[in-house]
Motif scaffolding. Structure first.
Motif, mmCIF file in Angstrom:
data_model
loop_
_atom_site.group_PDB
_atom_site.id
_atom_site.type_symbol
_atom_site.label_atom_id
_atom_site.label_comp_id
_atom_site.label_asym_id
_atom_site.label_seq_id
_atom_site.Cartn_x
_atom_site.Cartn_y
_atom_site.Cartn_z
ATOM 1 N N LEU A 93 1.251 -1.216 0.076
ATOM 2 C CA LEU A 93 -0.049 -0.071 0.122
ATOM 3 C C LEU A 93 1.112 1.100 0.097
ATOM 4 C CD1 LEU A 93 -2.494 -1.478 2.596
ATOM 5 C CD2 LEU A 93 -3.049 -1.466 0.615
ATOM 6 N N VAL A 94 1.101 2.165 -1.112
ATOM 7 C CA VAL A 94 1.226 3.515 -1.131
ATOM 8 C C VAL A 94 0.385 4.459 -0.249
ATOM 9 C CG1 VAL A 94 1.931 3.089 -3.295
ATOM 10 C CG2 VAL A 94 -0.253 4.467 -2.784
ATOM 11 N N SER A 95 1.619 5.786 0.318
ATOM 12 C CA SER A 95 0.928 6.118 2.226
ATOM 13 C C SER A 95 -0.880 6.859 1.224
ATOM 14 C CB SER A 95 2.028 7.398 1.366
ATOM 15 O OG SER A 95 2.982 7.155 1.966
ATOM 16 N N ALA A 96 -0.780 6.092 2.912
ATOM 17 C CA ALA A 96 -2.265 7.118 2.191
ATOM 18 C C ALA A 96 -3.043 7.804 3.418
ATOM 19 C CB ALA A 96 -3.247 6.179 1.743
ATOM 20 N N THR A 97 -3.572 8.880 4.030
ATOM 21 C CA THR A 97 -4.411 9.194 5.058
ATOM 22 C C THR A 97 -4.611 7.517 6.070
ATOM 23 O OG1 THR A 97 -6.933 8.555 5.011
ATOM 24 C CG2 THR A 97 -5.544 11.192 4.248
ATOM 25 N N TYR A 98 -4.781 8.119 7.372
ATOM 26 C CA TYR A 98 -4.570 7.154 7.944
ATOM 27 C C TYR A 98 -6.342 6.644 7.854
ATOM 28 C CZ TYR A 98 -0.409 7.955 11.100
ATOM 29 O OH TYR A 98 0.752 8.489 11.214
ATOM 30 N N LEU A 122 3.340 -2.009 4.318
ATOM 31 C CA LEU A 122 2.950 -0.617 4.340
ATOM 32 C C LEU A 122 4.140 0.056 3.463
ATOM 33 C CD1 LEU A 122 1.196 -0.086 7.932
ATOM 34 C CD2 LEU A 122 -0.094 -0.775 5.228
ATOM 35 N N GLU A 123 4.039 1.243 2.191
ATOM 36 C CA GLU A 123 5.726 1.562 1.779
ATOM 37 C C GLU A 123 5.115 2.692 2.146
ATOM 38 O OE1 GLU A 123 5.551 1.108 -2.249
ATOM 39 O OE2 GLU A 123 7.765 1.885 -1.999
ATOM 40 N N GLY A 124 4.407 3.181 3.108
ATOM 41 C CA GLY A 124 4.559 4.479 4.026
ATOM 42 C C GLY A 124 2.874 5.044 4.775
ATOM 43 N N PRO A 125 3.089 6.221 5.405
ATOM 44 C CA PRO A 125 3.258 6.771 4.948
ATOM 45 C C PRO A 125 3.953 7.473 5.810
ATOM 46 C CG PRO A 125 1.738 6.965 6.696
ATOM 47 C CD PRO A 125 1.920 5.367 6.227
ATOM 48 N N TRP A 126 5.615 6.874 6.465
ATOM 49 C CA TRP A 126 6.901 7.140 7.518
ATOM 50 C C TRP A 126 7.527 7.830 6.756
ATOM 51 C CZ3 TRP A 126 3.786 2.664 9.219
ATOM 52 C CH2 TRP A 126 2.662 3.276 10.286
ATOM 53 N N ILE A 127 7.569 8.457 5.637
ATOM 54 C CA ILE A 127 8.441 8.379 4.455
ATOM 55 C C ILE A 127 9.204 9.936 4.534
ATOM 56 C CG2 ILE A 127 8.049 6.082 3.465
ATOM 57 C CD1 ILE A 127 6.816 7.263 1.296
ATOM 58 N N MET A 152 -0.170 -0.505 13.829
ATOM 59 C CA MET A 152 -0.279 -1.754 13.157
ATOM 60 C C MET A 152 -0.893 -2.431 13.958
ATOM 61 S SD MET A 152 2.734 -1.781 12.014
ATOM 62 C CE MET A 152 3.173 -3.356 11.734
ATOM 63 N N ASP A 153 -2.030 -2.740 14.904
ATOM 64 C CA ASP A 153 -2.604 -3.071 15.703
ATOM 65 C C ASP A 153 -4.081 -2.980 14.721
ATOM 66 O OD1 ASP A 153 -1.681 -3.704 18.281
ATOM 67 O OD2 ASP A 153 -2.690 -1.656 19.221
ATOM 68 N N ILE A 154 -4.784 -2.037 14.152
ATOM 69 C CA ILE A 154 -5.215 -2.335 12.986
ATOM 70 C C ILE A 154 -5.246 -3.889 12.049
ATOM 71 C CG2 ILE A 154 -6.378 -1.272 10.855
ATOM 72 C CD1 ILE A 154 -5.906 1.428 12.654
ATOM 73 N N GLY A 155 -4.069 -3.787 11.487
ATOM 74 C CA GLY A 155 -3.176 -5.231 10.757
ATOM 75 C C GLY A 155 -3.769 -6.176 11.406
ATOM 76 N N GLU A 156 -3.871 -7.038 12.723
ATOM 77 C CA GLU A 156 -4.231 -7.434 13.689
ATOM 78 C C GLU A 156 -3.192 -9.254 13.287
ATOM 79 O OE1 GLU A 156 -7.617 -8.981 13.130
ATOM 80 O OE2 GLU A 156 -9.131 -7.583 15.194
ATOM 81 N N GLY A 157 -1.353 -7.980 13.425
ATOM 82 C CA GLY A 157 -1.071 -9.705 12.872
ATOM 83 C C GLY A 157 -0.568 -10.040 11.471
ATOM 84 N N ARG A 158 -1.586 -9.708 10.593
ATOM 85 C CA ARG A 158 -1.643 -9.480 9.314
ATOM 86 C C ARG A 158 -0.288 -8.436 7.902
ATOM 87 N NH1 ARG A 158 -5.680 -10.218 12.067
ATOM 88 N NH2 ARG A 158 -7.216 -11.965 10.589
ATOM 89 N N ILE A 159 0.345 -7.312 8.898
ATOM 90 C CA ILE A 159 0.867 -6.177 8.344
ATOM 91 C C ILE A 159 2.233 -6.746 8.303
ATOM 92 C CG2 ILE A 159 2.708 -3.988 8.475
ATOM 93 C CD1 ILE A 159 -0.663 -2.764 9.448
ATOM 94 N N SER A 160 3.243 -7.217 7.470
ATOM 95 C CA SER A 160 3.738 -8.147 6.767
ATOM 96 C C SER A 160 5.295 -7.351 7.190
ATOM 97 C CB SER A 160 4.512 -8.958 5.602
ATOM 98 O OG SER A 160 5.720 -9.619 5.595
ATOM 99 N N MET A 161 5.446 -5.823 6.478
ATOM 100 C CA MET A 161 6.310 -5.403 6.768
ATOM 101 C C MET A 161 6.053 -4.169 6.634
ATOM 102 S SD MET A 161 9.711 -5.858 3.709
ATOM 103 C CE MET A 161 8.865 -5.152 1.767
ATOM 104 N N VAL A 162 6.627 -3.176 6.810
ATOM 105 C CA VAL A 162 6.602 -1.298 7.095
ATOM 106 C C VAL A 162 8.138 -0.383 6.370
ATOM 107 C CG1 VAL A 162 5.890 0.262 8.132
ATOM 108 C CG2 VAL A 162 4.837 -1.569 8.649
ATOM 109 N N THR A 163 7.371 0.169 5.344
ATOM 110 C CA THR A 163 8.644 0.630 5.435
ATOM 111 C C THR A 163 8.911 2.483 5.157
ATOM 112 O OG1 THR A 163 8.871 0.208 2.717
ATOM 113 C CG2 THR A 163 9.671 2.063 2.898
ATOM 114 N N ILE A 164 10.311 3.015 6.422
ATOM 115 C CA ILE A 164 9.512 3.717 6.908
ATOM 116 C C ILE A 164 11.552 4.429 7.088
ATOM 117 C CG2 ILE A 164 11.231 2.708 8.968
ATOM 118 C CD1 ILE A 164 8.958 4.258 10.671
#
Ligand SMILES: [Zn+2]
Length: 377
Positions: A93-98, A122-127, A152-164
């Motif tokens: 997912l590219v950067s987006a509003t929360y 999550l490729e953003g939004p913390w870039i 991260m909590d919203i993903g309930e463990g399904r967020i595999s990677m975050v770009t920062i």
């Protein structure tokens, strides 16, 4: 009942193609050999069989995008890449509003749960706004650790990677929080210097998001993030081997220097497999001409139109990377980076994820977890 594919070309322990056979039972590989001894149920003379591809970074394909939050589009994007040999994929997912991110993450969760997707990236939004590439600058945020933890909590463990971007305020603590959830922290879209990059790796970051792209270059007296990420044995470096994001010598140099730590990715957007035209990435308009995706607003490269098989062919034929190294970069390296021990190699006990390539190395058939994939030709 087992199924044996005979007369195929397989990479041996020395990285050479040898004639052999492979047997599958249920969803597992149960036998493999480099001879003609096993009676074949299916003769695939001259075809090359490689492990199914693992794509850590992919935004869409077949005209469909993972950001759409539309189940039909999510399924179509994954199916399009599966037909090209990607048997394990992250949805980026590219950067987006929360608010938008929350909606997109919730739409992807059922597809992680049913195995269509490995996880969410999550490729953003913390870039960095200075290296945001095709991300909408209006959506970028500093990584406040509590806000990062909430997403991260919203993903309930399904967020595999975050770009920062590690130079942003709060980044190092956020990296520690991300890693504590079991997800991978990746460095990217960053103006970091070498010290920032090293601090991020020390805090637990283990991936470089499309090394070289959207970060300062390697200079001979200022190695920058590239120098740190390329040489640190804890880091897997993603490469976009599409002939546009990286020169062939850079692909070759990286895959030699970071051998067994280089991962081919597609970073594909919706146009992969759907032809030239006008698309959207997040909320930004993208024009695809001759397979090259660029933002309409400023001409910035906006993802690729690659599939994993084309990334592999380009790495071998244009950058001169040995097939065994390119295959590892397309399968076992990303699998191990994502902590997936059950796939990525052709070996007894591994999940039966196979890509059958014809004599031009085009994908002829795909098997995922022991089942032939319909739509793979
Ligand atoms: Zn991307």
């Amino acid at each position: 009942m087992s199924l044996t594919l005979g007369g195929v070309q397989l990479l041996d322990a020395d990285g050479e193609l040898q004639r052999g056979w492979i047997s599958v039972e249920g969803d597992r590989i149960v036998g493999i050999g480099y001879d003609d001894s096993a009676p074949a149920d299916i003769k695939l003379d001259g075809r090359t069989v490689l492990p199914g591809f693992v794509d850590m970074h992919c935004h869409g394909g077949g005209g469909a995008s993972y950001t759409s939050a539309d189940p039909e589009q999510i399924a179509r994007a994954a199916q399009t890449h599966l037909a090209h040999g990607t048997t394990t994929t992250n949805a980026s997912l590219v950067s987006a509003t929360y608010d938008d991110l929350e909606r997109q993450i919730r739409a992807l969760i059922p597809f992680v749960d049913d195995g269509t997707l490995n996880g969410i990236h999550l490729e953003g939004p913390w870039i960095s706004p200075n290296y945001c590439g095709a991300h909408d600058p209006a959506t970028l945020r500093d990584p406040h650790p509590d806000e990062v933890a909430r997403i991260m909590d919203i993903g309930e463990g399904r967020i595999s990677m975050v770009t920062i971007a590690p130079e942003l305020p709060g980044a190092v603590t956020s990296i520690e929080r991300i890693v504590a959830t079991g997800a991978i922290a990746a460095l990217g879209h960053t103006g970091a210097d070498a010290d920032h990059a090293r601090a991020a790796v020390d805090a637990g970051a283990t991936v470089a998001t499309h090394l070289f792209n959207a970060m300062p270059p390697l200079l001979h007296r200022a190695a920058g993030p590239v120098g740190v990420l390329l040489t640190d044995p804890r880091v897997t470096v993603e490469l976009i081997s599409d002939g546009h994001h990286l020169g062939p010598e850079v692909v070759s140099l990286t895959m030699t220097t970071a051998r067994e730590r280089s991962a081919l990715i597609t970073d594909a957007m919706a146009a992969a497999g759907a032809g030239d035209g006008t698309y959207v990435l997040g909320d930004l308009e993208v024009r695809v001409t001759d397979g090259v995706a660029r933002l309409v607003s400023n001409g910035s490269l906006a993802g690729s139109t690659l599939f994993m098989d084309s990334a592999l062919r380009r790495a071998v034929r244009i950058a001169g990377v040995p097939l065994a190294d390119a295959s590892a970069a397309a399968s076992v390296v990303p699998a191990r980076t994502l902590c997936l021990a059950d796939r990525g190699e052709l070996a007894v006990g591994q999940r039966a994820d196979l890509v059958v390539l014809d004599d031009e190395w085009a994908v002829e058939r795909v098997m995922r977890a022991g089942q032939w994939v319909s739509g793979s030709r």
